[in-house]
Structure formats: structure tokens, C-alpha cells
Design an enzyme around this catalytic site. Structure first.
Site, mmCIF file in Angstrom:
data_model
loop_
_atom_site.group_PDB
_atom_site.id
_atom_site.type_symbol
_atom_site.label_atom_id
_atom_site.label_comp_id
_atom_site.label_asym_id
_atom_site.label_seq_id
_atom_site.Cartn_x
_atom_site.Cartn_y
_atom_site.Cartn_z
ATOM 1 N N ASP A 39 -7.960 -4.266 -3.493
ATOM 2 C CA ASP A 39 -9.134 -3.552 -2.986
ATOM 3 C C ASP A 39 -8.897 -2.056 -3.149
ATOM 4 O OD1 ASP A 39 -11.571 -3.229 -1.699
ATOM 5 O OD2 ASP A 39 -10.713 -3.331 0.316
ATOM 6 N N ASP B 96 0.850 -1.193 0.000
ATOM 7 C CA ASP B 96 0.000 0.000 0.000
ATOM 8 C C ASP B 96 0.890 1.250 0.000
ATOM 9 O OD1 ASP B 96 -3.250 0.378 0.814
ATOM 10 O OD2 ASP B 96 -1.998 2.162 1.011
ATOM 11 N N LYS C 74 -11.450 -4.780 -6.827
ATOM 12 C CA LYS C 74 -12.607 -3.894 -6.682
ATOM 13 C C LYS C 74 -12.808 -3.104 -7.972
ATOM 14 C CE LYS C 74 -12.516 -0.714 -3.289
ATOM 15 N NZ LYS C 74 -13.142 -0.744 -1.968
HETATM 16 N N1 SAM Z 1 -8.349 -3.963 1.651
HETATM 17 C C1 SAM Z 1 -8.001 -2.986 2.656
HETATM 18 C C2 SAM Z 1 -8.349 -3.594 3.991
HETATM 19 O O1 SAM Z 1 -9.008 -4.613 4.000
HETATM 20 O O2 SAM Z 1 -7.948 -3.064 5.016
HETATM 21 C C3 SAM Z 1 -8.694 -1.674 2.441
HETATM 22 C C4 SAM Z 1 -8.166 -0.961 1.237
HETATM 23 S S1 SAM Z 1 -8.659 0.706 1.137
HETATM 24 C C5 SAM Z 1 -10.333 0.557 0.650
HETATM 25 C C6 SAM Z 1 -7.913 1.283 -0.331
HETATM 26 C C7 SAM Z 1 -6.411 1.442 -0.254
HETATM 27 O O3 SAM Z 1 -5.907 1.690 -1.566
HETATM 28 C C8 SAM Z 1 -5.940 2.640 0.581
HETATM 29 O O4 SAM Z 1 -5.250 2.172 1.704
HETATM 30 C C9 SAM Z 1 -4.999 3.397 -0.364
HETATM 31 O O5 SAM Z 1 -3.831 3.887 0.277
HETATM 32 C C10 SAM Z 1 -4.650 2.320 -1.374
HETATM 33 N N2 SAM Z 1 -4.119 2.840 -2.643
HETATM 34 C C11 SAM Z 1 -4.682 3.767 -3.454
HETATM 35 N N3 SAM Z 1 -3.869 3.998 -4.502
HETATM 36 C C12 SAM Z 1 -2.782 3.192 -4.366
HETATM 37 C C13 SAM Z 1 -1.585 2.990 -5.144
HETATM 38 N N4 SAM Z 1 -1.370 3.646 -6.278
HETATM 39 N N5 SAM Z 1 -0.671 2.091 -4.697
HETATM 40 C C14 SAM Z 1 -0.873 1.410 -3.540
HETATM 41 N N6 SAM Z 1 -1.979 1.578 -2.765
HETATM 42 C C15 SAM Z 1 -2.923 2.455 -3.174
#
Ligand code: SAM
Length: 397
Positions: free
Chosen positions: A175, A122, A215
């Protein structure tokens, strides 16, 4: 919204705290697994966009500790109940109402193994989890793939080029969600870019036969995306777990049995989703998609569809449902569309994520299991502290 009020309006938020999950999203993965047996025969898993880590918690508890949830837990409970009945009544014991009548298919027995490797990635830091390697990286960046492969295999660097080229991963989860702006089309676009980043990464590391779950926000042209995914996977479903609000455009694509087209080699230097590589491939392979007038069958045992159910006729006496496909492709052959089977998953008796539930009078609202480590709003809070409440009104200073 206060904590108690949120507990009432969001049963999964409350349950997540009660059951020790870092986020309510854990239930989405559990419900997806219940439908698709995602964790069967899986030892190498990549969890993209994983913070705060509830999906990784599920992976750790199921694959490393061998815990059972959902259908698997029900089966265990039923087996114990049956044993008790047999003890009390002998072979004449009644089957009992806990027999797994509602089970759609047998649960695959998982062998918790020390050999399981799970890497979670992440942009945000992820607090440590047992058995999980966490990386702080951007999934859209090409340097993330070698980082990930090294995390899965500490001897990666000393291997020959051909050994390094072997794809080791059984399951890629994503996700990923951008910070939602509320501008519908923009949010859907940014989300789709994140999805393509996850897909490109998955194509670089997935084994043939592997699975990809991600997702999506269902927008106007999502059927083009389904057709593109169908180029790489034998089965593509779109699934909506009960814990995902019906009012949200969120859903999950579940792609099974990775079968890259002949001659295809994944490359982050030439990623799919940019330029015309993917649409050219879709056009070439459009013959493989079901056409209008095709008849497809539902497998009465697994309930799986051979292809897209558009208009469903009632099942015959053998339980076989015949389906007539409408032509689901546009006139323009360059615009390849395909509608993936839509599956609602999660037990029907599970909590409805859009409903409010009454709380018992002695209800105590718990704190979240894992507060965000570095939320994007952290700086805003710090600035407000420094510059005072007016900062929010005056904007940049
Ligand atoms: N599946 C996780 C859980 O169960 O705890 C929740 C995920 S949350 C809905 C979405 C995540 O996508 C966020 O933590 C955000 O930092 C991450 N994210 C968004 N863009 C990203 C990128 N380019 N690279 C890595 N992570 C990313």
C-alpha cells in the site's frame, strides 16, 4: 478540519476508529478481499509499506484469529438466521430475506492456523500487532529481501542455497505511497518507483500461483504497466474499492496466479523498472496479449473476464456476454499497452467515501486508534516549538 467534521465527511475514517482499525485503509483491503478472495489458501504473507498497520491488523484478524468480515460475515449471519427460522417453523421455514442473494460467489472457508506467518515492513516503526513480525526497512533496498526471508523462516541461515532459493510467499501486499507533493506527474512517478520496488521484491519471494496486490496512481501510461505485469501473472485486474475516494487517482492492481516466464530469475541487483529488461520482455511476449478483433467471454458463474472488456454487447439468454476487443495496442510495437479489466469493489450499499453523512446528535468523536509513531512532520513540529512560530515563515535557519 476538526475531528467531528472529519467524522462527518469521511465515513470510513469514523468507522475505522469505531471498529478499532489503525487507518481507514483497512476497508480497502477488506473490500478487495471481498471481490478477489485474496486470503484463500494463504499462509505466508508480506505486507509492504505497512505503517501504521491497518492492513496487518486485517491479516492478523482474518488469518490468525479466523475472524470473518464482509461477505463471510454475512454468510454466517444468514446461516444463523436460517437455523432460527428452522427452529421456529421446521422444514417449511421461509428462506428469509437474509439469504445471501447479493453474494457473487461462495466464500472460501478459512482455517485459522498457527502456521500463518505475516511480515510487515515500513520505513516508519509499526506498533506491535499479534502474530505479525514487523521490520523497519526500505523496500527499495536489496538487503530487505534476505531480512524478510529470515523473518519468515528463522532457520533460513542454516539452509542450503537451493533451499534458500525456494520462494515461500503466497501473497505480497503493498500500500506504498510516497509523501504526496501535489505535483501530479511527480507524485505518479515516485509512486510508480515504489510499485516497481514492491514488484521486484514480490518476484524474489512469491511462490508460483501467488498473488500480488499493490496501490497504483493511474497516470497516462498505466496501461504499459498492466502489460508488464501480465508477463508474470495469469490475471491482472485494476480495482477500486468503494472506500477509496472516486476523486483520487488511487487504485489497486490485483495480480493473480504468479507464473514467471521460463528462464526468468528475479534479481534486485538487476531490478525491473530500471533499464530495458522489462520493455524487452514485454516486446517479446506481446503475442500473448489479446489483440483487436479477438472475442473474449465473461464467465457467467464467476463474472470473470478472459480479457479486457472494451465494448460489451448485451448478455444472451444463457447469460453469456460477448465482447469485442478494440485494438488496444499502439502502432509502435515497442510501446506495448494493455488495458486491464477495471473492477469496482465493495458492497454497493457500503458508504460512499466522497459523501458526507449526518452524525447522530449524541455522536462522540473518538481519537485515532494508533497515532503515527514517527510522522515526517514530527521534526517540523519540534523545530517550530524550538524556534517559534516564525520558523514556518522564514524557512531554514
Ligand atoms: N497499509 C497501511 C495501513 O493500512 O496502515 C498504510 C500505508 S501508508 C498509505 C504508506 C506507507 O508507505 C507509509 O507508512 C510510508 O512510510 C511507507 N513507505 C513509503 N516509502 C517506503 C519505502 N521505500 N519502504 C518502506 N515503506 C515505505
Amino acid at each position: 478540519m476538526g475531528k467531528s467534521s472529519k467524522d462527518k465527511r469521511d465515513a470510513y475514517y469514523r468507522l475505522a476508529k469505531e471498529q478499532g482499525w489503525r487507518a481507514r485503509s483497512a476497508f480497502k483491503l477488506l473490500q478487495l478481499d471481498e471481490e478477489f478472495d485474496l486470503f484463500a489458501n494463504v499462509t505466508r504473507v508480506v505486507d509492504l509499506c505497512a505503517a501504521p498497520g491497518s492492513w496487518s491488523q486485517v491479516l492478523s484478524r482474518v488469518l490468525i484469529k479466523g475472524e470473518k468480515f464482509g461477505r463471510a460475515a454475512w454468510q454466517d449471519r444468514d446461516a444463523k438466521f436460517r437455523q432460527q427460522m428452522l427452529g421456529l417453523f421446521g422444514p417449511q421455514a421461509p428462506a428469509g430475506r437474509l439469504e445471501p442473494l447479493e453474494l457473487k460467489k461462495p466464500t472460501v472457508e478459512l482455517n485459522p492456523s498457527q502456521d500463518v506467518k505475516i511480515v510487515a515492513i515500513d520505513l516508519q516503526p509499526i506498533s506491535p500487532l499479534p502474530g505479525i513480525v514487523t521490520l523497519r526497512a526500505d523496500i527499495t533496498h536489496p538487503a530487505t529481501v534476505p531480512l524478510l526471508l529470515k523473518a519468515l523462516d528463522p532457520e533460513y541461515d542454516s539452509k542450503s542455497k537451493s533451499q534458500q532459493a525456494a520462494h515461500p510467499v503466497d501473497l505480497v501486499l503493498s500500500d506504498g505511497a510516497p509523501d504526496v507533493t501535489g505535483l501530479h506527474d511527480l507524485d505518479i512517478y515516485v509512486q510508480s518507483q515504489l510499485l516497481f520496488a514492491a514488484l521486484n521484491l514480490a518476484l524474489c519471494v512469491l511462490k508460483p500461483g501467488g498473488k500480488f496486490v499493490a496501490k497504483i496512481f493511474r497516470g497516462k501510461n498505466v496501461d504499459i504497466l498492466y502489460a508488464q505485469l501480465k508477463l508474470f501473472f495469469e490475471k491482472v485486474h485494476v480495482a477500486k474499492p468503494r472506500s477509496s475516494r472516486a476523486s483520487s487517482v488511487e487504485a489497486f492492481i490485483v495480480c493473480l496466479n504468479f507464473q514467471p516466464p521460463k528462464g526468468f530469475s528475479a534479481s534486485l541487483e538487476e531490478p525491473l523498472g530500471v533499464g530495458f529488461r522489462l520493455s524487452n520482455m514485454s516486446e517479446k511476449n506481446s503475442k500473448n496479449l489479446p489483440r483487436g478483433g479477438d472475442t473474449i467471454l465473461q464467465n457467467p458463474e464467476t463474472g470473470a473476464w478472459d480479457s479486457t472488456p472494451i465494448s460489451i454487447q448485451t448478455a444472451d439468454e444463457h447469460g453469456i456476454t460477448e465482447v469485442q476487443l478494440e485494438d488496444n495496442r499502439s502502432e509502435n510495437q515497442n510501446d506495448i499497452r494493455w488495458i486491464a479489466p477495471f473492477i469496482a469493489c465493495g458492497d454497493l450499499s457500503a458508504f460512499d467515501s466522497d459523501a458526507s453523512y449526518r452524525l447522530p446528535p449524541d455522536h462522540v468523536s473518538l481519537d485515532p486508534v494508533q497515532p503515527p509513531t514517527a510522522p515526517p512532520y514530527k521534526r517540523a513540529i519540534e523545530m517550530r516549538k524550538t524556534f517559534g512560530g516564525a520558523y514556518g515563515k522564514t524557512g531554514r535557519q
